[in-house]
Design an enzyme around this catalytic site. Structure first.
Site, PDB file in Angstrom:
ATOM      1  N   LYS A  64      -2.734   0.480 -24.919  1.00 39.96           N
ATOM      2  CA  LYS A  64      -3.254   0.429 -26.111  1.00 39.96           C
ATOM      3  C   LYS A  64      -2.103   0.350 -26.985  1.00 39.96           C
ATOM      4  CE  LYS A  64      -7.998   2.094 -25.256  1.00 39.96           C
ATOM      5  NZ  LYS A  64      -7.971   2.860 -23.969  1.00 39.96           N
ATOM      6  N   ARG A 122      -2.691  -2.463 -18.066  1.00 41.87           N
ATOM      7  CA  ARG A 122      -3.747  -1.858 -18.193  1.00 41.87           C
ATOM      8  C   ARG A 122      -3.644  -0.910 -17.143  1.00 41.87           C
ATOM      9  NH1 ARG A 122      -7.836  -4.603 -21.625  1.00 41.87           N
ATOM     10  NH2 ARG A 122      -9.028  -2.729 -20.546  1.00 41.87           N
ATOM     11  N   GLU A 143      -0.528   4.840  -0.342  1.00 40.80           N
ATOM     12  CA  GLU A 143      -1.266   5.825  -0.656  1.00 40.80           C
ATOM     13  C   GLU A 143      -0.344   7.415  -0.697  1.00 40.80           C
ATOM     14  OE1 GLU A 143      -4.835   6.237   1.651  1.00 40.80           O
ATOM     15  OE2 GLU A 143      -5.538   4.293   0.769  1.00 40.80           O
ATOM     16  N   THR A 165      -4.660   6.068 -21.410  1.00 42.24           N
ATOM     17  CA  THR A 165      -4.491   4.782 -20.628  1.00 42.24           C
ATOM     18  C   THR A 165      -3.127   4.500 -21.312  1.00 42.24           C
ATOM     19  OG1 THR A 165      -5.455   3.953 -22.709  1.00 42.24           O
ATOM     20  CG2 THR A 165      -6.815   3.968 -20.757  1.00 42.24           C
ATOM     21  N   TYR A 200       0.730  -1.242   0.079  1.00 47.61           N
ATOM     22  CA  TYR A 200       0.036  -0.005  -0.030  1.00 47.61           C
ATOM     23  C   TYR A 200       0.805   1.193   0.051  1.00 47.61           C
ATOM     24  CZ  TYR A 200      -5.051  -0.582   0.190  1.00 47.61           C
ATOM     25  OH  TYR A 200      -6.343  -0.972  -0.309  1.00 47.61           O
ATOM     26  N   ASP A 254      -7.347  13.677 -24.729  1.00 47.45           N
ATOM     27  CA  ASP A 254      -7.515  12.099 -24.403  1.00 47.45           C
ATOM     28  C   ASP A 254      -6.796  11.262 -25.651  1.00 47.45           C
ATOM     29  OD1 ASP A 254      -8.034   9.678 -23.951  1.00 47.45           O
ATOM     30  OD2 ASP A 254     -10.125  10.004 -23.202  1.00 47.45           O
TER      31      ASP A 254
HETATM   32  N1  DSN Z   1     -12.699   0.792 -24.467  1.00 50.43           N
HETATM   33  C1  DSN Z   1     -11.844   1.576 -25.110  1.00 50.43           C
HETATM   34  C2  DSN Z   1     -11.785   1.280 -26.471  1.00 50.43           C
HETATM   35  O1  DSN Z   1     -12.175   0.151 -26.845  1.00 50.43           O
HETATM   36  O2  DSN Z   1     -11.632   2.238 -27.407  1.00 50.43           O
HETATM   37  C3  DSN Z   1     -12.313   3.016 -24.799  1.00 50.43           C
HETATM   38  O3  DSN Z   1     -12.312   3.070 -23.369  1.00 50.43           O
END
Ligand code: DSN
Length: 423
Positions: free
Chosen positions: A232, A238, A59, A229, A57, A203
Site C-alpha cells: 500500500k 503484494r 520452508e 502488508t 522452495y 495493523d
Molecule cells: N482490501 C484492503 C483495503 O482495500 O483496504 C484491506 O485488506
C-alpha cells in the site's frame, strides 16, 4: 499516451493473456487511481517479483531450512529482515506472510486459543475483517468484540475501548484499519492493552509507508506486534510482514511457519527487500509527506465543494466521503467515476443506514497519484472531477463522464507512472 510494456515471451506463448496484461498497463497509465490501498511499485520492485527466485522452495528460516540450495535465498531473506528492522526500528521481523490476512491470522495463532476473546475495530466503523469481524474466520473461531467511533466526531472512542477491554479481558487487541482517516493513537491503545494484559497488534497496513517516511507516528514501542502488508503506502509487492519485540520473535515465527504457511514466496521477499531499501532513502520521506499533503489538500477542496467527509477531513492518505447529502449512493458514484477514469471504491461510513454492498460512501486516497508526481496544486482539479462525476452520476449523464475521462487521460499522460513505460 503510454504504450503497453513489451512481454515478448508471454506474447509468444499466450497472446490472450499478454493482451490482458497490456490492457491493464494501459488502464493503470490512463486513469486516476484513488483507491487508498493501491499504489504503483517502482520498476525495480516489479522486476524483483519476476525473478527466478520464484522457482525455489525454502520452508523454514535463514540457516534453518528444510530444503537445500539456499545459498542465495538465505541472503535475500536476511536482507529483507534487516532492512525491515532498520526502517521500522523493531527488534524482530518476519517477512514471510503471504498477505495481510494470513499475517493477522498468524498473530491469533501465536497469542490466542480458539474461542478466546479478541477486541478490534468493527468493519463498518473502519476496521478490517480479520480484526474479529463475524464473517471472517477470526470472528468465527475466536470471540470477536468490536469497538467503534464516536457518532459526533467519528473518532475512536477510547472510553468504549477501555470499558470493553476491562469487561471482556481480550487476549489480543487490534488497532488500525482500512477506512480510518485520522492518526491512530498507538500510545493510548498500548496503555489499555497493558492494563488488561492483552497483546496489542498494530495493523499498520494502510499507513506503513507513512510511518516509514515519518509522516505518521510509529507504533513502536507501544505495540507488542506490528502487522502490515507491503503493497500500500509502503509501495512494495503484494506481501506482508509481522514485526515484534524480541521476546515475541519465537511465537511469531512459529505461527507463520510451520503454523500457518508452507514455503515463503522468495520473489516477493526479494521485492520487499527492494521496497524497504527505497523506503530508507531520504526521497521516501518526501513521498510520505507529499501523500499526506495531497490528501489534506484534496479534503479541503472537497469540503469547499460541499462534501461531507467522515471526521471532517484527514490526517493521513485517506479520505472517506459520505455521499448521503448528495443523494447518490456510494456504489452508483463509484461506478460512474470508474467510467470517468477515476478509480475509487464504494465504502460504508460509520453508522451507515445502507447495506455494505450498497453503502453511502466512497473511499479515496492519494498514494498512487503522489507516486506519479501530482502535487497539492492539482488537488482542486481532482476534487472538481470527482464533483462533476458525482453530479453526472446523479443525473445519469454519460456524456459528462466521457468528457471527464478524456481530461483525466490527458493529465495522466503528463505524469508517467513508476513501472510503466512512456511513449
Ligand atoms: N482490501 C484492503 C483495503 O482495500 O483496504 C484491506 O485488506
Amino acid at each position: 499516451m503510454s504504450q503497453p510494456l513489451s512481454h515478448p515471451a508471454l506474447s509468444a506463448a499466450d497472446p490472450e493473456l499478454a493482451a490482458l496484461v497490456g490492457a491493464e498497463e494501459q488502464l493503470q497509465a490512463d486513469t486516476l487511481r484513488l483507491i487508498p490501498s493501491e499504489n504503483y511499485v517502482s520498476a525495480a520492485v516489479l522486476e524483483a517479483t519476476g525473478t527466478v527466485l520464484q522457482n525455489k522452495y525454502s520452508e523454514g528460516y535463514a540457516g534453518r531450512r528444510y530444503y537445500e540450495g539456499q545459498q542465495n535465498i538465505d541472503q535475500v531473506e536476511t536482507l529483507a529482515v534487516e532492512r525491515a528492522k532498520a526502517v521500522f526500528g523493531v527488534e524482530h521481523a518476519n517477512v514471510q506472510p503471504y498477505s495481510g490476512s494470513p499475517a493477522n491470522l498468524a498473530a491469533y495463532l501465536a497469542f490466542a486459543e480458539p474461542g478466546d476473546t479478541v477486541l478490534g475495530m468493527a468493519l463498518p466503523m473502519g476496521g478490517h475483517l480479520t480484526h474479529g469481524w463475524g464473517v471472517s474466520a477470526t470472528g468465527t473461531w475466536f470471540r470477536g468484540v468490536q469497538y467503534g467511533v464516536r457518532p459526533d466526531s467519528a473518532l475512536i472512542d477510547f472510553d468504549e475501548v477501555r470499558d470493553l477491554a476491562r469487561k471482556e479481558r481480550p487476549k489480543i487487541i487490534f488497532c488500525g484499519g482500512t477506512a480510518v482517516p485520522r492518526t491512530i493513537d498507538f500510545a493510548a491503545f498500548g496503555e489499555i492493552a497493558r492494563e488488561v494484559d492483552a497483546v496489542l497488534v498494530a495493523d499498520i497496513a494502510h499507513i506503513a509507508g507513512l510511518i516509514a517516511g515519518g509522516a505518521h507516528p510509529s507504533p513502536v514501542p507501544h505495540a507488542d506486534v506490528i502487522s502490515t502488508t507491503t503493497h500500500k503506502t509502503l509501495r512494495g509487492p503484494r506481501g506482508a510482514m509481522l514485526m515484534s519485540r524480541a521476546s515475541h520473535a519465537k511465537a511469531v515465527d512459529k505461527a507463520v511457519f510451520p503454523g500457518l504457511q508452507g514455503g515463503p514466496h522468495n520473489h516477493t521477499t526479494a521485492a520487499i527487500a527492494v521496497a524497504l531499501r527505497e523506503a530508507a532513502a531520504p526521497s521516501f520521506r518526501d513521498y510520505a509527506h507529499a501523500v499526506v499533503a495531497n490528501a489534506k489538500a484534496l479534503a479541503e477542496a472537497l469540503l469547499a465543494r460541499g462534501y461531507d467527509l467522515v471526521s471532517g477531513g484527514t490526517d493521513n492518505h485517506l479520505v472517506l466521503i459520505d455521499l448521503t447529502s448528495k443523494e447518490v449512493p456510494g456504489k452508483v458514484a463509484a461506478k460512474a467515476l470508474d467510467r470517468a477514469g477515476i478509480v475509487v471504491n464504494y465504502n460504508t461510513v460509520p453508522f451507515d443506514p445502507r447495506k455494505p454492498f450498497d453503502p453511502s460512501g466512497i473511499r479515496i486516497g492519494t498514494p498512487s497519484l503522489t507516486s506519479r508526481g501530482l502535487g497539492t496544486d492539482r488537488m482542486p482539479l481532482v476534487a472538481e472531477w470527482i464533483d462533476r462525476g458525482v453530479q453526472a452520476a446523479a443525473k445519469g449523464d454519460e456524456d459528462a463522464l466521457t468528457v471527464i475521462r478524456g481530461e483525466v487521460a490527458e493529465l495522466m499522460a503528463a505524469y508517467p507512472a513508476p513501472g510503466l513505460p512512456t511513449a
